[in-house]
Design an enzyme around this catalytic site. Structure first.
Site, PDB file in Angstrom:
ATOM      1  CG  ASP A  34       3.000   1.225   6.184  1.00 40.46           C
ATOM      2  OD1 ASP A  34       3.311   1.445   7.365  1.00 40.46           O
ATOM      3  OD2 ASP A  34       2.065   0.468   5.855  1.00 40.46           O
ATOM      4  CG  ASN A  82       0.249   8.400  11.940  1.00 44.38           C
ATOM      5  OD1 ASN A  82       0.835   8.882  10.976  1.00 44.38           O
ATOM      6  ND2 ASN A  82      -0.156   7.137  11.942  1.00 44.38           N
ATOM      7  CD  GLU A 225      -1.165   4.098 -14.182  1.00 38.12           C
ATOM      8  OE1 GLU A 225      -1.247   2.935 -13.730  1.00 38.12           O
ATOM      9  OE2 GLU A 225      -1.913   4.540 -15.074  1.00 38.12           O
TER      10      GLU A 225
END
Ligand code: FPP
Length: 264
Positions: A34, A82, A225
């Site tokens: 991003d 998108n 994680e």
């Protein structure tokens, strides 16, 4: 209007991190790339310049991930949402895999990297489909890291398709309801082509300071994680990856259980 999106200086060129080359390396790393648009805007460049730089960064991070011994690198390159972007930007993004593989397949072969893709590939323009399928064909015998692009990918759609597939098998009498478990369901997802122990990312990274999952690998990240980097994707360099891996190495992964000393 020009807006400046600040980034913390210490993360822009991260030089201090706790990465231990002898420590554990996550087998499957997934990245939400991003911040391309903001990277470009900060330089008064059109948003697509950020995507181009983002593509170049994919090359850099792919090579590093492969050399570090990561087995699967899944990159969120285009989401089902998108398509809502301006046509010019969508067209540019659809051209990126063509440019990427045109220039990068020889290096992928040299690195023994195998290309794979997941998402609604059949809805991509023909030239984009051809680029990814050609790259998959050219790298199919490689035995090293799997470079897995999520293209026109959305996790809810993926889960719904898996539910429908299992339901159809139950209806046909091929599977009983009692047989439906984690493994069977995981096999129906788009990551089902990977070996069972590699399907779920151990580490999910999102760049640009946003802390959202954005419909990415919702089932697969149950125990991942999470590492959120303030760097915009084009700035996320080798040091940032090492910082993310160092962060992963400090985590205490218990999968809902307890540490040995806690059971005493
Ligand atoms: C998100 O940044 C990024 C994307 C929607 C596209 C990601 C694509 C690449 C990094 C290149 C992929 C390369 C290949 C080979 C397919 P954004 O545009 O949402 O950034 P912003 O949040 O700053 O606007």
């Amino acid at each position: 209007m020009f807006r400046f999106f600040p980034q913390k200086e210490k993360y822009q060129r991260s030089t201090t991190f706790n990465f231990n080359p002898q420590g554990p390396i996550p087998q499957h790393v997934a990245i939400i790339m991003d911040g391309n648009g903001r990277w470009a805007q900060n330089r008064r460049l059109p948003r697509v310049a950020g995507h181009k730089e983002g593509m170049n960064n994919v090359k850099k991070i792919t090579k590093q991930a492969s050399r570090l011994g990561i087995k699967v690198l899944t990159l969120y390159a285009f989401s089902t949402e998108n398509w809502k972007r301006p046509t010019d930007e969508v067209n540019f993004l659809m051209q990126l895999p063509v440019d990427f593989f045109d220039t990068f397949v020889p290096e992928l072969i040299a690195e023994n990297v195998k290309v794979s893709v997941m998402g609604g590939i059949e809805f991509l323009p023909d030239h984009t489909q051809k680029a990814v399928y050609d790259a998959m064909e050219q790298t199919k015998d490689n035995t090293g890291m799997v470079l897995n692009f999520a293209l026109n990918y959305g996790s809810r759609a993926e889960v719904l398709a898996a539910v429908k597939s299992v339901a159809t098998k139950v209806q046909a009498g091929d599977v009983t309801v009692a047989e439906i478990d984690d493994d069977l369901f995981s096999n129906e997802l788009m990551t089902g082509f990977l070996a069972p122990e590699l399907r779920d990312p151990e580490l999910l990274i999102r760049t640009s300071g946003e802390e959202r999952i954005s419909n990415f690998l919702l089932w697969q990240i149950a125990y991942s994680e999470l590492h959120f980097s303030p760097a915009f994707w084009p700035d996320f360099d080798e040091d940032h990856l090492l910082a993310a891996l160092g962060d992963f190495q400090q985590r205490n992964r218990r999968f809902g259980g307890l540490n040995k000393e806690e059971t005493k």
